[in-house]
Design an enzyme around this catalytic site. Structure first.
Site, PDB file in Angstrom:
ATOM      1  N   GLU A 180      45.154 -76.516  77.749  1.00 17.73           N
ATOM      2  CA  GLU A 180      44.968 -75.064  77.901  1.00 17.73           C
ATOM      3  C   GLU A 180      43.503 -74.668  77.776  1.00 17.73           C
ATOM      4  OE1 GLU A 180      46.852 -72.486  75.038  1.00 17.73           O
ATOM      5  OE2 GLU A 180      46.583 -70.735  76.306  1.00 17.73           O
ATOM      6  N   ARG A 213      47.582 -82.272  65.308  1.00 18.22           N
ATOM      7  CA  ARG A 213      48.694 -81.619  64.619  1.00 18.22           C
ATOM      8  C   ARG A 213      50.029 -82.277  64.909  1.00 18.22           C
ATOM      9  NH1 ARG A 213      44.955 -78.061  66.155  1.00 18.22           N
ATOM     10  NH2 ARG A 213      45.974 -77.572  68.117  1.00 18.22           N
TER      11      ARG A 213
END
Ligand code: AMP
Length: 179
Positions: free
Chosen positions: A103, A66
């Site tokens: 994450e 992204r």
């Protein structure tokens, strides 16, 4: 540089929270509704680029996947070139890579060894700053080629994960929307 709070609220309204994706416990910030709205996408890229307009940037380094979307658009508005930092095994020519944690797992970023001439001023771009592993790895990779990290521009910062503390580069890190 402060961005108009009403603009930030409008952009924020176009980010969809998806619970438990891609793993249980992760609240995924889905930017696809923002991208699909022409006005929001344009305003987001303009606001992301605003702090860098008077800074010399030769190259925008976008982080797969992204970070490519915002990075390529930002490169155009800043008049810079674009270099992709890609996931393992995607780049065709000789690469240098770095393994790191993010994450929701482990990952590897690679760059073409000849992508950045020594002394090039590079701006690193991604969509989300979570634990900061990705951005720190990207900065290390850019520096390892002899380029200079001019800074980082990220659309969303998940402040509670304190990723900013891992940003070791001695350069500004600007984020647009903070949660
Ligand atoms: P981190 O290395 O933990 O800062 O993770 C940042 C990278 O993982 C970015 O490339 C993001 O695209 C992705 N990412 C991590 N957490 C999220 C999240 N909650 N929502 C969307 N993308 C995320």
């Amino acid at each position: 540089m402060e961005t108009d709070p009403s603009l930030l609220a409008r952009l924020s309204a176009r980010i969809r929270d998806v619970p438990d994706f891609p793993a249980p416990g992760v609240l995924f910030k889905d930017i696809t509704p923002l991208l699909a709205d022409a006005k929001s996408f344009a305003q987001c890229v303009n606001a992301l680029g605003a702090p860098w307009r008077d800074t010399a940037i030769d190259i925008v380094c976008g982080i797969e996947a992204r970070g490519f979307i915002f990075g390529a658009a930002l490169a155009r508005t800043l008049g810079a070139g674009f270099v992709p930092l890609r996931k393992a095994g995607k780049l065709p020519a000789p690469t240098r890579g770095v393994d790191f944690g993010l994450e929701y797992g482990e990952a590897r970023l690679e760059i073409h060894v000849d992508a950045l001439a020594s002394g090039t001023r590079a701006l690193i771009v991604d969509d989300v700053l979570a634990t900061g592993g990705t951005l720190a790895a990207a900065a290390g990779l850019v520096q390892s080629l002899g380029a200079e990290v001019a800074g980082a521009a990220v659309v969303i910062e998940l402040e509670f994960l304190r990723g900013r503390e891992r940003w070791g580069a001695d350069a500004p890190l600007h984020t647009l929307l903070r949660y």
